[in-house]
Design an enzyme around this catalytic site. Structure first.
Site, mmCIF file in Angstrom:
data_model
loop_
_atom_site.group_PDB
_atom_site.id
_atom_site.type_symbol
_atom_site.label_atom_id
_atom_site.label_comp_id
_atom_site.label_asym_id
_atom_site.label_seq_id
_atom_site.Cartn_x
_atom_site.Cartn_y
_atom_site.Cartn_z
ATOM 1 N N ASP A 152 -4.321 -0.864 -6.963
ATOM 2 C CA ASP A 152 -3.691 -0.428 -5.724
ATOM 3 C C ASP A 152 -4.573 0.659 -5.103
ATOM 4 O O ASP A 152 -4.826 1.692 -5.740
ATOM 5 C CB ASP A 152 -2.284 0.128 -6.003
ATOM 6 N N ASP A 195 -2.719 -3.762 0.074
ATOM 7 C CA ASP A 195 -3.735 -2.899 -0.538
ATOM 8 C C ASP A 195 -3.854 -3.157 -2.041
ATOM 9 O O ASP A 195 -4.402 -2.319 -2.767
ATOM 10 C CB ASP A 195 -3.405 -1.426 -0.288
#
Length: 272
Positions: A152, A195
């Site tokens: 992430d 993301d």
């Protein structure tokens, strides 16, 4: 087809000159007719590079050669006639071949769009799911573990808000480039969505996966491009952390957010 049909309706005295220097002068006119599209598609191919344009260019040029040769034919099935028919057949094959190659390229482009992330150029969620399922079946047969890393990109929303979405998109591409550098040829790195990224490490246990995780973070830390980036990474090992795609990703997600919590606690200032 039109030129061939028109040729059949010409008077015999026009079509064949038994005592002339050129036995079939009309064929030279037909050669000029085919020369026009040959020149046009030759120029077009230089601009587009499309196999279909190349095929039509070759077909037209071979028809030019065919009609020039057939202008010396005295009767059906003589040497000039057979050579001309051979060039004409090759012309049809070139046109069809160009179209087939073009169709194959279009198919591959569509297939690539279906399994690739358009921004980063990495495999997308659908492809990654297939890779993990394949690794599960392979590991069941061989008895070897494999590891899934769930990444992430930290603070992407802040980057977008402060520097703009173009900078945020470049940040995602920078992380994708790091994954290409760090991963082995047998590994698969892809964008899972938003993301989040996933790296599949075949025949890799937790200890080796931790080293890969550290290399990814170190590579990002050494990146001199602004703004600086960091990434949180969760680790899940098959079959210890889960026997299926869903359970592995869930375990990797828990590991990832555990890492984020540890990082947040580390950043909280000591008030005592």
């Amino acid at each position: 087809a039109l030129t061939t049909t028109s040729y059949q309706w010409l008077p015999a005295s026009w079509a064949f000159q038994p005592i002339g220097a050129v036995r079939r002068p009309v064929n030279l006119v037909l050669a000029l007719v085919f020369l026009v599209p040959a020149i046009d598609f030759g120029r077009r191919f230089k601009k587009t590079g499309l196999p279909s344009d190349a095929g039509i260019f070759l077909a037209a040029m071979l028809n030019v050669a065919s009609h020039i040769i057939s202008s010396e034919s005295q009767k059906s099935l003589d040497a000039a006639f057979m050579a001309a028919e051979g060039f004409k057949t090759m012309g049809y094959a070139a046109a069809v071949g160009g179209m087939l190659v073009q169709s194959a390229k279009l198919y591959e482009e569509v297939r690539s769009l279906a399994i690739m992330d358009s921004l980063t150029g990495l495999p997308n969620h659908r492809f990654l799911a297939g890779v993990i399922e394949s690794e599960i079946h392979r590991s069941m047969r061989a008895g070897h573990p494999f590891t899934v890393l769930l990444l992430d990109l930290d603070g992407l929303k802040k980057i977008n808000d402060r520097y703009g979405h173009a900078t945020g998109s470049r940040a995602l591409c920078r992380l994708a480039d790091v994954l290409r550098i760090v991963c082995r040829g047998t590994d698969t790195a892809g964008r899972y969505g938003g993301d989040e990224f996933v790296v599949v490490l075949p025949e890799t246990g937790e200890e080796s996966a931790q080293r890969v995780r550290d290399r990814i973070r170190a590579q990002l830390a050494n990146d001199s491009v602004f703004p600086p980036l960091s990434v949180s990474i969760g680790v899940a090992v098959y079959p210890v952390d889960g026997p299926s795609l869903a359970t592995l990703l869930e375990a990797a997600d828990k590991s990832l957010y555990g890492m984020k919590r540890d990082l947040d606690l580390h950043l909280i200032p000591n008030r005592t």
